[in-house]
Design a protein around this motif. Structure first.
Motif, PDB file in Angstrom:
ATOM      1  N   THR A   3       0.840  -1.198   0.000  1.00  0.00           N
ATOM      2  CA  THR A   3       0.000   0.000   0.000  1.00  0.00           C
ATOM      3  C   THR A   3       0.874   1.248   0.000  1.00  0.00           C
ATOM      4  O   THR A   3       1.869   1.316   0.738  1.00  0.00           O
ATOM      5  CB  THR A   3      -0.924   0.024   1.229  1.00  0.00           C
ATOM      6  N   GLN A 110      -1.971  -1.124  -3.859  1.00  0.00           N
ATOM      7  CA  GLN A 110      -3.077  -0.235  -3.511  1.00  0.00           C
ATOM      8  C   GLN A 110      -2.528   1.155  -3.217  1.00  0.00           C
ATOM      9  O   GLN A 110      -1.550   1.292  -2.476  1.00  0.00           O
ATOM     10  CB  GLN A 110      -3.846  -0.786  -2.312  1.00  0.00           C
ATOM     11  N   LYS A 151      -5.208  -0.601  -7.376  1.00  0.00           N
ATOM     12  CA  LYS A 151      -6.494  -0.157  -6.851  1.00  0.00           C
ATOM     13  C   LYS A 151      -6.272   1.233  -6.259  1.00  0.00           C
ATOM     14  O   LYS A 151      -5.454   1.397  -5.360  1.00  0.00           O
ATOM     15  CB  LYS A 151      -7.012  -1.108  -5.769  1.00  0.00           C
ATOM     16  N   PHE A 153      -7.725   4.350  -4.209  1.00  0.00           N
ATOM     17  CA  PHE A 153      -8.764   4.821  -3.292  1.00  0.00           C
ATOM     18  C   PHE A 153      -8.498   6.302  -3.001  1.00  0.00           C
ATOM     19  O   PHE A 153      -7.402   6.658  -2.542  1.00  0.00           O
ATOM     20  CB  PHE A 153      -8.754   4.018  -1.989  1.00  0.00           C
ATOM     21  N   ASP A 182     -10.726   0.309 -10.891  1.00  0.00           N
ATOM     22  CA  ASP A 182     -10.764  -0.655  -9.795  1.00  0.00           C
ATOM     23  C   ASP A 182     -10.387   0.052  -8.497  1.00  0.00           C
ATOM     24  O   ASP A 182      -9.283  -0.055  -7.993  1.00  0.00           O
ATOM     25  CB  ASP A 182      -9.801  -1.806 -10.075  1.00  0.00           C
ATOM     26  N   GLY A 183     -11.315   0.801  -7.958  1.00  0.00           N
ATOM     27  CA  GLY A 183     -11.077   1.557  -6.742  1.00  0.00           C
ATOM     28  C   GLY A 183     -12.359   2.269  -6.350  1.00  0.00           C
ATOM     29  O   GLY A 183     -13.451   1.903  -6.775  1.00  0.00           O
ATOM     30  N   GLN A 184     -12.229   3.325  -5.559  1.00  0.00           N
ATOM     31  CA  GLN A 184     -13.434   4.014  -5.092  1.00  0.00           C
ATOM     32  C   GLN A 184     -13.060   5.393  -4.552  1.00  0.00           C
ATOM     33  O   GLN A 184     -11.931   5.622  -4.106  1.00  0.00           O
ATOM     34  CB  GLN A 184     -14.117   3.184  -3.989  1.00  0.00           C
ATOM     35  N   LEU A 204     -13.357   2.624   4.281  1.00  0.00           N
ATOM     36  CA  LEU A 204     -12.194   2.136   3.528  1.00  0.00           C
ATOM     37  C   LEU A 204     -11.677   0.830   4.121  1.00  0.00           C
ATOM     38  O   LEU A 204     -11.366  -0.119   3.384  1.00  0.00           O
ATOM     39  CB  LEU A 204     -11.091   3.195   3.523  1.00  0.00           C
ATOM     40  N   HIS A 207     -13.872  -2.024   3.258  1.00  0.00           N
ATOM     41  CA  HIS A 207     -13.839  -2.351   1.831  1.00  0.00           C
ATOM     42  C   HIS A 207     -12.539  -3.023   1.419  1.00  0.00           C
ATOM     43  O   HIS A 207     -12.553  -3.969   0.614  1.00  0.00           O
ATOM     44  CB  HIS A 207     -14.046  -1.080   1.007  1.00  0.00           C
ATOM     45  N   ALA A 208     -11.410  -2.550   1.943  1.00  0.00           N
ATOM     46  CA  ALA A 208     -10.115  -2.998   1.409  1.00  0.00           C
ATOM     47  C   ALA A 208      -9.181  -3.636   2.422  1.00  0.00           C
ATOM     48  O   ALA A 208      -8.246  -4.334   2.023  1.00  0.00           O
ATOM     49  CB  ALA A 208      -9.403  -1.811   0.752  1.00  0.00           C
ATOM     50  N   TYR A 209      -9.406  -3.421   3.697  1.00  0.00           N
ATOM     51  CA  TYR A 209      -8.423  -3.880   4.688  1.00  0.00           C
ATOM     52  C   TYR A 209      -9.041  -4.742   5.785  1.00  0.00           C
ATOM     53  O   TYR A 209      -8.462  -4.871   6.855  1.00  0.00           O
ATOM     54  CB  TYR A 209      -7.691  -2.683   5.302  1.00  0.00           C
ATOM     55  N   GLU A 232      -9.216 -11.954  -3.674  1.00  0.00           N
ATOM     56  CA  GLU A 232     -10.091 -11.038  -4.393  1.00  0.00           C
ATOM     57  C   GLU A 232     -11.106 -11.820  -5.235  1.00  0.00           C
ATOM     58  O   GLU A 232     -10.780 -12.884  -5.769  1.00  0.00           O
ATOM     59  CB  GLU A 232      -9.273 -10.131  -5.319  1.00  0.00           C
TER      60      GLU A 232
END
Length: 512
Positions: A3, A110, A151, A153, A182-184, A204, A207-209, A232
């Motif tokens: 990350t 990420q 990804k 974010f 591919d993210g948000q 967050l 969603h991702a962690y 994933e």
């Protein structure tokens, strides 16, 4: 999955936020509070994650290289300084260079961009960068999409209404689209305060962690495990209506197989499998006096002495040299195996196969595998001298056949010259002549190369006219016959241009 935290330290982040009944904060303070919350979560639930911290304004600076030391990351957050205007493009260039230098272009990454939604002003602003996309040369390409899987974010320390008052939201959405989509984008819900920013980073994390916890089953044995990194969902392109497929939280071991038989299979991803210490008795400790609590062993000591199936499985696979086939979902399988980091340390790993009933062709369908005890005789032999794998396919593979391929003109020229050399040695080379002729005919029909058939027919007719007086009379008949058959095939008539049809030698009799 490493990350990169990309922290905006431009002047716009120093804008004050008035909080009722408390001191005045800057947007940067709210962002730091949210990132500290993220780091604390990762330190306790995602501690194997490599994380890097970068700050940017018009330039970018690497504050903390990739590390698992979250104390160092939090300390660097506390020492952030304020700089000039926002320039997102230069920061993204810095991310691209740093990740490729550290991980290459194959490792997924990420990127968490923390900003207040301000696009910057003038040259170098995000607005100007996006408007000039179509007018750039190859030497000044926009850094997105990154050359590695990403990804993105975007954490905006502003609510959606504030961003929509200008074109900030549109530009951030375009930035997300350029990254691959591919993210948000996360925005603050409600008034700007500590709680709303904390809630945004909480979304967050969810969603991702969020850690992937599962239960590993093998018959009557089971163990709670964490799979890292989180598997994933995948989408199969060949499906009529593609739907994301996710790994089940119940992982069922369906059998064991030798490493030599599984070989080195193609996999989608690899994950570390860690046992989770779940001990209900430890949670109930605390009803006695203080002296009694001091005499009680700690939770980690109790968990370390408790038998765990995951530890048993890891040791067994390592000693026996085998892998465990595990079912991840309907018609989706993977394998568990021991992988050594060094001579003294090894880990239990899980690799995911492509979804489908037959992910490894040399094993056949996974559902058709069974225990050796049910076989009429040991498929490995009494002394393990043979193996039932690989299974022979019922249909001969295309790559195992003698397929004619013309990549360069020289290859085609060689095949034509081979036919002409055999034509000059007729009738002694009749069988070889027709073998090469039929090989070229099939390749030309497969490629739709009708002109080649007519051209070779003309060459054979020319060879027939150049035959010396001493030539055998059968040679002229065979050349004329072959030329006529090629001309008929070049018309595309189904009667003469059938792919499976072979030109047979003309039957002649010169014995008398």
């Amino acid at each position: 999955m490493p990350t990169v935290i990309l922290m905006d330290v431009s002047l716009s982040m120093t804008r004050p936020v008035s909080l009722d009944g408390s001191e005045e904060f800057q947007r940067k303070n709210l962002a730091v509070h949210g990132l500290n919350m993220l780091f604390e979560h990762m330190a306790s639930n995602y501690r194997l994650e490599f994380t890097s911290l970068m700050a940017f304004s018009s330039l970018w600076e690497l504050l903390v290289p990739f590390t698992r030391d979250y104390n160092a990351l939090q300390e660097a957050l506390g020492n952030l300084e304020d700089y000039d205007k926002t320039c997102v493009e230069s920061a993204l260039n810095g991310v691209s260079n740093m990740v490729q230098q550290e991980w290459g272009s194959a490792c997924p990454c990420q990127v968490v961009l923390v900003t207040d939604g301000s696009l910057g002003i003038g040259k170098g602003s995000l607005r100007q960068s996006l408007q000039s996309l179509k007018h750039r040369g190859d030497d000044k390409k926009f850094p997105l999409p990154f050359p590695f899987p990403t990804k993105l974010f975007i954490m905006s320390v502003a609510n959606a209404e504030e961003l929509q008052m200008t074109d900030s939201m549109d530009n951030l959405e375009e930035l997300l689209r350029l990254s691959g989509g591919d993210g948000q984008i996360f925005t603050v819900e409600g008034p700007l305060c500590m709680k709303s920013v904390q809630a945004m980073f909480g979304r967050l994390i969810d969603h991702a962690y969020s850690p992937f916890h599962a239960v590993l089953h093998c018959g009557n044995l089971s163990s709670d495990v964490q799979v890292f990194p989180r598997p994933e969902p995948i989408v199969m392109d060949e499906e009529v209506e593609p739907m994301p497929r996710s790994v089940n939280i119940d992982l069922e071991i369906v059998g064991f197989i030798e490493i030599a038989d599984i070989s080195s299979p193609p996999v989608i991803s690899r994950h570390l499998v860690l046992p989770i210490n779940v001990n209900k008795e430890v949670d109930e400790v605390g009803t006695g006096t203080t002296d009694e609590l001091e005499e009680e062993p700690s939770a980690s000591q109790i968990a370390g002495k408790s038998p765990n199936f995951c530890v048993l499985l890891h040791g067994s696979l390592k000693v026996e040299g085998m892998v465990a086939l595990v079912q991840l979902g309907p018609e989706w399988y993977g394998m568990l195996y021991s992988q050594a980091d060094s001579k003294k340390k090894s880990n239990l790993m899980m690799s995911l196969f492509e979804p489908g009933p037959e992910p490894l062709p040399w094993l056949g369908k996974i559902t058709h595998l069974g225990p050796i005890s049910e076989a009429a005789e040991n498929p490995y032999g009494e002394d393990d001298s043979k193996s039932p794998f690989p299974l022979q396919p019922p249909v001969k593979r295309s790559y195992a056949q003698n397929v004619t391929v013309w990549i360069k003109a020289s290859g085609l020229q060689t095949d034509v010259q081979k036919i002409l050399r055999n034509a000059r040695k007729l009738p002694d080379k009749t069988q070889t002549f027709y073998k090469e002729l039929n090989r070229l005919r099939k390749a030309a029909l497969a490629f739709g190369f009708w002109e080649l058939l007519k051209g070779v027919a003309d060459l054979l007719e020319r060879e027939c006219t150049l035959l010396p007086d001493s030539a055998h009379p059968d040679a002229a008949f065979q050349l004329s016959h072959a030329a006529q058959q090629l001309k008929l095939a070049s018309t595309g008539d189904s009667q003469y241009a059938a792919f499976d049809h072979n030109i047979a030698p003309m039957h002649t009799d010169f014995s008398s």
